[in-house]
Design an enzyme around this catalytic site. Structure first.
Site, PDB file in Angstrom:
ATOM      1  CB  SER A 117      -0.940  -0.067   1.206  1.00 28.26           C
ATOM      2  OG  SER A 117      -1.838   0.988   1.186  1.00 28.26           O
TER       3      SER A 117
ATOM      4  CG  HIS B 132      -5.619  -2.092   0.724  1.00 22.08           C
ATOM      5  ND1 HIS B 132      -4.961  -2.095  -0.493  1.00 22.08           N
ATOM      6  CD2 HIS B 132      -4.986  -1.155   1.466  1.00 22.08           C
ATOM      7  CE1 HIS B 132      -3.985  -1.193  -0.470  1.00 22.08           C
ATOM      8  NE2 HIS B 132      -3.975  -0.615   0.703  1.00 22.08           N
TER       9      HIS B 132
END
Ligand code: NAG
Ligand code: NAG
Length: 395
Positions: free
Chosen positions: A165, A370
């Site tokens: 990320s 995620h």
């Protein structure tokens, strides 16, 4: 509704809490209370702690789990996270798995998180200046300091990198800006990579649209640090999530998991009190603002200070784009179909521009989110084989 929730959470997250010992402490799982070093030890490895000072004075904590045979690997966490995520799954954690396989594992902590909340002359509790950073400064100051430290200690020319990320965003910013670092990285495995944010969808895009309003509220409240280690929200989360049935539902269906993608198989309720005791680990308001700018502009560019400041800093009215053509290091991109931040469409744009993409893989699960890249209990099935493949391919 979601906007109100987010605002309330941001407000709670920013209020300090000084709660003493509580009866509920008894039912908080042990791993919720252990830090990186303790968790590594519990799962079979003695971790070293190193302090690395950046060019602009931030003192970062770099963890090292010494390996027996193989090359150094540097792991960089995402937004508001810390190195803790890579030992939170115990024997099935990424850092522990790599160390067991003989790799020499190094783990970064970016400026402002609970382990790197230090500076040689700024006080994070008093000086707003400490908090004036986003993925840009993490990329051009924190990452080079840590990478050079690892290369120096291990007497290596290159290091393999696994980033998640914001860790990937910071690496793209670094490699486009200080291009010599392209030669210091063997391969960069980018998990849930984030650069372009033009394809976000609700609820994330809805929140992103109101970003400027939320930002103004925070500025008015003089809030620069968000979700620090010792906050009311952390206490509340840890305690509520530890409470049997309320805990399970609160943690699974509360704010955090719907926001990051919902995968009840990969993220079981029992894991919530552990994850939420370690995350969030602290971030700056400006980090969120920079991402919001990328969403609005649909470009991958430097921080937008407003026209007059931009003119002074960049000699142009708008912020310059990062030149991704200069990112010549080998990049492997890994996406999840249920990832609300690293959208597959945005990653496809990235893949077209980056000159050296050696892998583009969508995780073989419809539910992959995620946070699954850091926390899923089935990483050993879906993710680790891909990571070992790419490391071996470019060994
Ligand atoms: C982790 O906690 C132990 C005590 O349990 C402490 O000695 C150590 O300094 C802590 N490490 C970090 C990095 O906070
Ligand atoms: C985080 O907060 C907990 C509880 O308030 C404290 O025990 C711990 O030492 C803190 N961790 C760090 C790394 O500051």
């Amino acid at each position: 509704m979601i906007i109100l929730q987010v605002t309330i959470f941001l407000v709670i997250w920013t209020s300090k809490c000084a709660a003493g010992p509580n009866i509920l402490d008894k039912i908080i799982p042990e791993d919720a209370l252990l830090n990186f070093t303790d968790l590594s030890k519990k799962y079979g490895h003695t971790a070293e702690e190193h302090n690395v000072v950046t060019e602009d004075g931030y003192i970062l904590k770099l963890f090292h789990i010494p390996g027996e045979s193989k090359k150094p690997i540097f792991i960089m966490h995402g937004l508001g996270d810390s190195a803790d995520s890579y030992v939170l799954r115990g024997h099935k954690s990424l850092a522990v798995t790599l160390a067991n396989a003989g790799y020499d594992v190094w783990l970064g902590n970016n400026r402002g998180n609970k382990y790197s909340r230090r500076h040689s002359n700024l006080n994070p509790d008093k000086d707003n200046k400490f908090w004036q950073f986003s993925f840009h400064e993490i990329g051009i100051y924190d990452l080079p300091a840590m990478i050079d430290f690892v290369l120096g200690k291990t007497k290596s020319d290159k290091v393999d990198v696994i980033a998640h990320s914001q860790g990937t965003t910071a690496f793209f910013a670094l490699l486009a800006t200080k291009t010599v670092y392209n030669d210091k990285i063997n391969v960069l495995a980018a998990l849930g990579p984030v650069a372009f944010l033009g394809n976000l969808s609700p609820p994330i895009s809805t929140i992103a649209i109101t970003g400027p309003v939320i930002n103004q509220v925070l500025i008015n409240m003089n809030v620069e640090e968000i979700a620090a280690n010792e906050t009311a929200a952390r206490e509340l989360q840890t305690r509520l999530c530890s409470l049997g049935f309320i805990g399970g539902n609160f943690c699974r269906f509360g704010l955090i998991f719907p926001l990051f993608g919902f995968d009840p198989e990969g993220l079981e309720a029992e894991f919530a009190p552990i994850a939420l005791a370690h995350f969030p680990a602290g971030l700056s308001r400006k980090s969120l603002v920079h991402y919001d700018q990328l969403f609005y502009s649909k470009r991958f560019s430097s921080f937008d200070f407003g026209p007059s400041m931009n003119l002074k800093i960049y000699k142009s009215f708008g912020p310059p784009d990062y030149d991704l053509n200069k990112v010549t290091t080998r990049i492997a991109l890994y996406l999840g179909r249920n990832d609300p931040f690293a959208k597959i469409k945005d990653a496809e744009l990235l893949k077209e521009i980056l000159p050296n993409v050696v892998e583009f893989k969508i995780i073989d699960s419809n539910k992959w989110t995620h946070v699954d890249f850091a926390w899923a209990n089935d990483m050993d099935k879906y993710l680790f084989p891909l990571i070992f493949d790419i490391l071996k391919k470019f060994d």
